[in-house]
Design a protein around this motif. Structure first.
Motif, PDB file in Angstrom:
ATOM      1  N   ASP A 132       9.642   0.798   4.614  1.00 14.64           N
ATOM      2  CA  ASP A 132       9.835  -0.488   3.838  1.00 14.64           C
ATOM      3  C   ASP A 132       9.233  -0.615   2.667  1.00 14.64           C
ATOM      4  N   LEU A 133       9.553  -1.802   2.038  1.00 16.43           N
ATOM      5  CA  LEU A 133       8.983  -2.049   0.847  1.00 16.43           C
ATOM      6  C   LEU A 133       7.495  -2.237   1.104  1.00 16.43           C
ATOM      7  N   THR A 134       6.408  -2.075  -0.003  1.00 12.87           N
ATOM      8  CA  THR A 134       5.083  -2.405   0.136  1.00 12.87           C
ATOM      9  C   THR A 134       5.104  -3.864  -0.362  1.00 12.87           C
ATOM     10  N   PRO A 135       3.882  -4.687  -0.050  1.00  8.87           N
ATOM     11  CA  PRO A 135       3.724  -5.732  -0.541  1.00  8.87           C
ATOM     12  C   PRO A 135       3.933  -6.008  -2.222  1.00  8.87           C
ATOM     13  N   HIS A 136       3.513  -4.943  -2.985  1.00  7.90           N
ATOM     14  CA  HIS A 136       3.448  -4.822  -4.501  1.00  7.90           C
ATOM     15  C   HIS A 136       5.077  -4.795  -4.606  1.00  7.90           C
ATOM     16  N   GLU A 137       5.709  -3.972  -4.099  1.00 10.49           N
ATOM     17  CA  GLU A 137       7.041  -3.823  -4.343  1.00 10.49           C
ATOM     18  C   GLU A 137       7.825  -5.101  -3.951  1.00 10.49           C
ATOM     19  N   ALA A 138       7.727  -5.560  -2.839  1.00 13.27           N
ATOM     20  CA  ALA A 138       8.374  -6.932  -2.505  1.00 13.27           C
ATOM     21  C   ALA A 138       8.074  -8.021  -3.509  1.00 13.27           C
ATOM     22  N   TYR A 139       7.054  -8.020  -4.095  1.00 14.36           N
ATOM     23  CA  TYR A 139       6.503  -9.063  -5.195  1.00 14.36           C
ATOM     24  C   TYR A 139       7.401  -8.641  -6.448  1.00 14.36           C
ATOM     25  N   MET A 140       7.563  -7.391  -6.846  1.00 13.27           N
ATOM     26  CA  MET A 140       8.551  -6.896  -7.776  1.00 13.27           C
ATOM     27  C   MET A 140       9.731  -7.263  -7.740  1.00 13.27           C
ATOM     28  N   GLU A 141      10.156  -7.357  -6.336  1.00 11.84           N
ATOM     29  CA  GLU A 141      11.480  -7.697  -6.146  1.00 11.84           C
ATOM     30  C   GLU A 141      11.915  -9.477  -6.331  1.00 11.84           C
ATOM     31  N   SER A 142      10.668 -10.107  -5.863  1.00 12.55           N
ATOM     32  CA  SER A 142      10.994 -11.593  -5.886  1.00 12.55           C
ATOM     33  C   SER A 142      10.861 -11.910  -7.310  1.00 12.55           C
ATOM     34  N   LEU A 143      10.245 -11.073  -8.392  1.00 17.80           N
ATOM     35  CA  LEU A 143      10.290 -11.344  -9.755  1.00 17.80           C
ATOM     36  C   LEU A 143      11.732 -11.210 -10.167  1.00 17.80           C
ATOM     37  N   ARG A 144      12.216 -10.196  -9.890  1.00 19.70           N
ATOM     38  CA  ARG A 144      13.558  -9.746 -10.201  1.00 19.70           C
ATOM     39  C   ARG A 144      14.468 -10.983  -9.718  1.00 19.70           C
ATOM     40  N   ALA A 145      14.462 -11.658  -8.490  1.00 15.97           N
ATOM     41  CA  ALA A 145      15.251 -12.816  -8.093  1.00 15.97           C
ATOM     42  C   ALA A 145      15.209 -13.699  -8.880  1.00 15.97           C
ATOM     43  N   VAL A 146      14.161 -13.933  -9.370  1.00 17.38           N
ATOM     44  CA  VAL A 146      14.081 -15.250 -10.436  1.00 17.38           C
ATOM     45  C   VAL A 146      14.004 -15.037 -11.926  1.00 17.38           C
ATOM     46  N   LYS A 147      14.535 -13.832 -12.251  1.00 13.09           N
ATOM     47  CA  LYS A 147      14.671 -13.251 -13.441  1.00 13.09           C
ATOM     48  C   LYS A 147      13.461 -13.090 -14.157  1.00 13.09           C
ATOM     49  N   LEU A 148      12.425 -12.984 -13.701  1.00  9.06           N
ATOM     50  CA  LEU A 148      11.142 -12.829 -14.277  1.00  9.06           C
ATOM     51  C   LEU A 148      10.702 -11.104 -14.830  1.00  9.06           C
ATOM     52  N   ALA A 149      11.444 -10.562 -13.907  1.00  7.05           N
ATOM     53  CA  ALA A 149      11.186  -8.848 -14.185  1.00  7.05           C
ATOM     54  C   ALA A 149      11.278  -8.261 -15.546  1.00  7.05           C
ATOM     55  N   ASP A 169      -4.879  14.663  -2.939  1.00  7.17           N
ATOM     56  CA  ASP A 169      -5.308  13.746  -4.051  1.00  7.17           C
ATOM     57  C   ASP A 169      -4.892  12.216  -3.566  1.00  7.17           C
ATOM     58  N   TYR A 170      -5.330  11.363  -3.608  1.00  6.73           N
ATOM     59  CA  TYR A 170      -4.904   9.966  -3.495  1.00  6.73           C
ATOM     60  C   TYR A 170      -5.419   9.020  -4.590  1.00  6.73           C
ATOM     61  N   VAL A 171      -4.524   8.158  -5.061  1.00  5.84           N
ATOM     62  CA  VAL A 171      -4.934   6.806  -6.042  1.00  5.84           C
ATOM     63  C   VAL A 171      -4.839   5.791  -5.411  1.00  5.84           C
ATOM     64  N   VAL A 172      -6.000   5.254  -5.717  1.00  8.09           N
ATOM     65  CA  VAL A 172      -6.294   3.804  -5.157  1.00  8.09           C
ATOM     66  C   VAL A 172      -5.972   2.871  -6.233  1.00  8.09           C
ATOM     67  N   ARG A 173      -5.076   1.956  -6.204  1.00 15.27           N
ATOM     68  CA  ARG A 173      -4.741   1.000  -7.344  1.00 15.27           C
ATOM     69  C   ARG A 173      -4.830  -0.281  -6.866  1.00 15.27           C
ATOM     70  N   PHE A 174      -5.323  -1.350  -7.707  1.00 19.45           N
ATOM     71  CA  PHE A 174      -5.267  -2.827  -7.200  1.00 19.45           C
ATOM     72  C   PHE A 174      -4.847  -3.357  -8.742  1.00 19.45           C
ATOM     73  N   GLN A 175      -4.062  -4.531  -8.415  1.00 17.40           N
ATOM     74  CA  GLN A 175      -3.433  -5.203  -9.413  1.00 17.40           C
ATOM     75  C   GLN A 175      -3.211  -6.625  -8.897  1.00 17.40           C
ATOM     76  N   PRO A 176      -3.505  -7.557  -9.759  1.00 16.00           N
ATOM     77  CA  PRO A 176      -3.395  -9.077  -9.406  1.00 16.00           C
ATOM     78  C   PRO A 176      -1.963  -9.570  -9.743  1.00 16.00           C
ATOM     79  N   GLU A 177      -1.386 -10.471  -9.225  1.00 17.98           N
ATOM     80  CA  GLU A 177      -0.012 -10.956  -9.607  1.00 17.98           C
ATOM     81  C   GLU A 177       0.119 -11.450 -10.975  1.00 17.98           C
ATOM     82  N   LEU A 178       1.025 -11.705 -11.519  1.00 19.26           N
ATOM     83  CA  LEU A 178       1.133 -11.984 -12.841  1.00 19.26           C
ATOM     84  C   LEU A 178       0.283 -13.373 -13.299  1.00 19.26           C
ATOM     85  N   LEU A 179      -0.169 -13.386 -14.626  1.00 20.95           N
ATOM     86  CA  LEU A 179      -0.989 -14.347 -15.130  1.00 20.95           C
ATOM     87  C   LEU A 179      -2.425 -14.913 -14.325  1.00 20.95           C
ATOM     88  N   HIS A 180      -2.817 -13.807 -13.784  1.00 20.07           N
ATOM     89  CA  HIS A 180      -4.269 -13.789 -13.009  1.00 20.07           C
ATOM     90  C   HIS A 180      -4.893 -12.829 -13.357  1.00 20.07           C
TER      91      HIS A 180
END
Length: 479
Positions: free
Chosen positions: A65-82, A185-196
Motif C-alpha cells: 500500500d501507499l505510505t502516508p508520505h506517498e498518500a500525501y503526495m497523491e493528495s497534492l497531485r489531486a489538487v494540482k499542487l504537485a 543499511d536503513y535510512v530514517v527520513r522525516f519531512q513536514p507537510e508543505l509550508l510548515h
C-alpha cells in the motif's frame, strides 16, 4: 486511507511464494499474480535479475500500500499542487534526502531547524544487524498542528533499485520502533507537510529486541557463538552459549506459548517457546531442570528453568544454549545485545540554529557525516558563510551558499554578527540573492555605497547593505 496517526510495517513477502530453501517459487508466484493489480511482466523479469534479498524487497515494493508520505503526495497531485514550484521542491527534497543521507553511528541525536518557506527533509543512514531494534524519538516545536512524515527505508544491495519502506508514520505522538529482519543499511527520513517547519529534535538508538534469558547476565557471558565449529567441524553451532553458575534462573526472552518441554540426548532438558509477537521460535537447552509445561502462556521474564549442563554438555561448565529459529536457525547475538544508549555530549551551541556562521580559518573540511573520519565534501576558505541547519554532539550540519550540505566541527565556526570590514563599492552593482550572477537581484547598489563585508565565497562577497539587506556582491573576494 487514514493519514492521521497511521503507522504500519511493510515486511518482505514470505511463505507461500518460497520453496523450502528460501528461494522465490516463480510458478506459485505467477499463479497468485492475478490477485494483485500492480503485478506486471516487468516485475517478474526483475525478480530473476536481482540478488536474493533484493528479489523479495522488489516484489514487496510492487504490492504494498501507499505510505502516508506517498498518500500525501497523491493528495497534492489531486489538487494540482504537485506540479507547482513548491510541490516539486517538496518531492525533490524527499528523494534527495534518501540518496544523500549521511551515515551516523548509533546512538545519535540531533537538534535542528526546518525552514517552512523552503521544502526540506532530514535523513540519517544507519546499519542494523538482524534482530536489532531501531528506536526513533522525534519532536517538532511549533504552535500549529500539522503532520510530519517519518519513514524508515531498507536500502537495497543494488543501488539502482528502489528502497523499501519498512516503517511509516504521519505522527510524532509516540516513539517508533522497528526490528531489523536482516543485516542491512536503513535510512530514517522525516519531512513536514508543505509550508510548515520549525525546530526539531530526533534521537535514534539501536538495542536488543528480546530480553536476555539468563538472570543478572548480559552478552558478556556469551562465550560460544553462532557458527562455531562442532564435532570436529562436521556441524556448526546453531545458537549461542551463555555461561552462568548451575541453578541460575533461565527466563523467557519473549512473550509466547510453551509448546514443547522435553529431554533429548543432545539438548538435555529443553524448552521451546513460540513467540507471540513475531514469527519465530525460541529454544532453551541444557537446563538443569524445567518449571513450565506444554501449552503454558509466558511473558517476557517468566521463569522457565535453571542453568545446567544436561544432554551433550555434560563435560562442559553449566551454560544455557540459546537459539532463535525464524525459517531456520539465525544468529541470536544481536537480538540480545544491548549497546550503550547514552548520547554523545552536546557541545555545539544551539543558538545558531537557522542562522549564518562562517569559518574561522582556511582549510576547514566539510564532511559527509558528523565524524572526523567521514569523506570530505570540500575544503573551505576562511570566512566561508555557512547556514546552520542542525547540531549533533560537537558538529553542525550546515549548508554552503551553493546549496550543498555537510558537517563541520562547530568550534571552527563563528557567528556572523560583526563585519569583517567595511568596504566602499567602487562602481554601480547589484545585490544577488546567492553567489551566482544568474540568481535573483535583490537591490541595486550605487557606486560609493559603504557595505559591511560578512564573508566571501567563490568570488563573491557576502555583505550587508546600509538598509540592512544581506546578499552577494560579485567582485574581489580577498579579505
Amino acid at each position: 486511507m487514514n493519514l492521521k496517526d497511521r503507522s504500519y510495517l511493510a515486511e518482505p513477502m514470505v511463505g507461500p511464494y518460497e520453496d523450502g530453501e528460501g528461494h522465490i517459487d516463480m510458478k506459485r508466484l505467477r499463479n497468485m499474480s492475478t490477485t494483485f493489480s500492480g503485478w506486471t511482466g516487468w516485475s517478474c523479469f526483475a525478480v530473476l535479475s536481482l540478488g536474493a534479498c533484493d528479489q523479495v524487497d522488489q516484489i514487496s515494493n510492487e504490492l504494498r500500500d501507499l505510505t502516508p508520505h506517498e498518500a500525501y503526495m497523491e493528495s497534492l497531485r489531486a489538487v494540482k499542487l504537485a506540479e507547482t514550484a513548491l510541490g516539486t521542491q517538496w518531492a525533490s527534497a524527499a528523494v534527495r534526502s534518501l540518496r544523500d543521507a549521511p551515515t551516523v553511528t548509533l546512538p545519535f541525536g540531533e537538534e535542528g531547524f526546518l525552514f517552512a518557506e523552503t521544502p526540506e527533509a532530514r535523513s540519517y543512514r544507519v546499519e542494523l544487524r538482524r534482530g536489532q531494534r531501531l528506536s526513533i524519538n522525534a519532536a517538532l516545536d511549533g504552535a500549529d498542528a500539522f503532520r510530519i512524515f517519518i519513514d524508515v527505508y531498507r536500502m537495497p544491495e543494488d543501488p539502482s533499485r528502489s528502497p523499501l519502506p519498512v516503517l511509516s508514520s504521519a505522527s510524532l505522538s509516540e516513539s517508533l520502533e522497528y526490528v531489523s529482519t536482516r543485516r542491512a543499511d536503513y535510512v530514517v527520513r522525516f519531512q513536514p507537510e508543505l509550508l510548515h517547519g520549525g525546530r526539531y529534535r530526533i534521537e535514534l538508538r539501536a538495542g536488543a529486541s528480546i530480553a536476555f534469558p539468563v538472570s543478572e547476565r548480559d552478552t558478556r557471558a556469551v562465550l560460544s557463538f553462532f557458527g562455531d565449529a562442532r564435532d570436529g567441524g562436521s556441524r556448526n553451532h546453531r545458537g549461542v552459549d551463555i555461561f552462568a553458575p548451575r541453578g541460575t534462573p533461565v527466563l523467557s526472552a519473549t512473550n509466547g506459548e510453551v509448546y514443547r518441554v522435553e529431554t533429548t540426548a543432545i539438548g538435555g532438558n529443553v524448552v521451546w517457546v513460540r513467540d507471540s509477537d513475531r514469527p519465530q521460535r525460541i529454544y532453551y537447552a541444557h537446563l538443569d531442570s524445567q518449571v513450565v509445561r506444554d501449552g503454558m502462556e509466558v511473558e517476557q521474564g517468566t521463569l522457565l528453568g535453571f542453568v545446567g549442563n544436561t544432554g551433550n554438555a555434560r563435560t562442559t561448565p553449566p551454560h544455557l544454549h540459546f537459539s532463535v529459529y525464524a525459517r531456520g536457525a539465525v544468529d541470536p547475538f544481536y537480538y540480545l545485545f544491548q549497546p550503550p544508549q547514552t548520547l554523545p555530549d552536546a557541545s555545539a551551541p544551539l543558538d545558531h540554529l537557522g542562522a549564518w556562521t562562517r569559518t574561522v580559518s582556511p582549510g576547514i573540511r566539510l564532511r559527509e557525516a558528523p565524524n572526523s573520519r567521514a569523506p570530505v565534501v570540500s575544503e573551505l576558505e576562511e570566512s566561508t558563510p555557512l547556514r546552520v541547519l542542525a547540531a549533533s554532539g560537537s558538529w553542525y550540519r550546515v549548508r554552503l551558499p551553493d546549496g550543498r550540505d555537510g558537517f563541520v566541527a562547530a568550534r571552527l565556526t563563528e557567528a556572523v554578527v560583526e563585519p569583517l570590514r567595511n568596504q566602499f563599492v567602487e562602481s554601480a552593482s547589484v545585490l544577488f540573492s546567492s553567489p551566482s550572477r544568474v540568481s535573483p537581484v535583490m537591490e541595486d547598489v550605487e557606486a560609493g555605497t559603504d557595505v559591511a563585508v560578512l564573508g566571501s565565497y567563490e568570488g563573491f562577497l557576502y555583505v550587508q547593505s546600509p538598509d540592512g539587506h544581506t546578499g552577494w556582491l560579485a567582485g574581489n573576494a580577498d579579505l
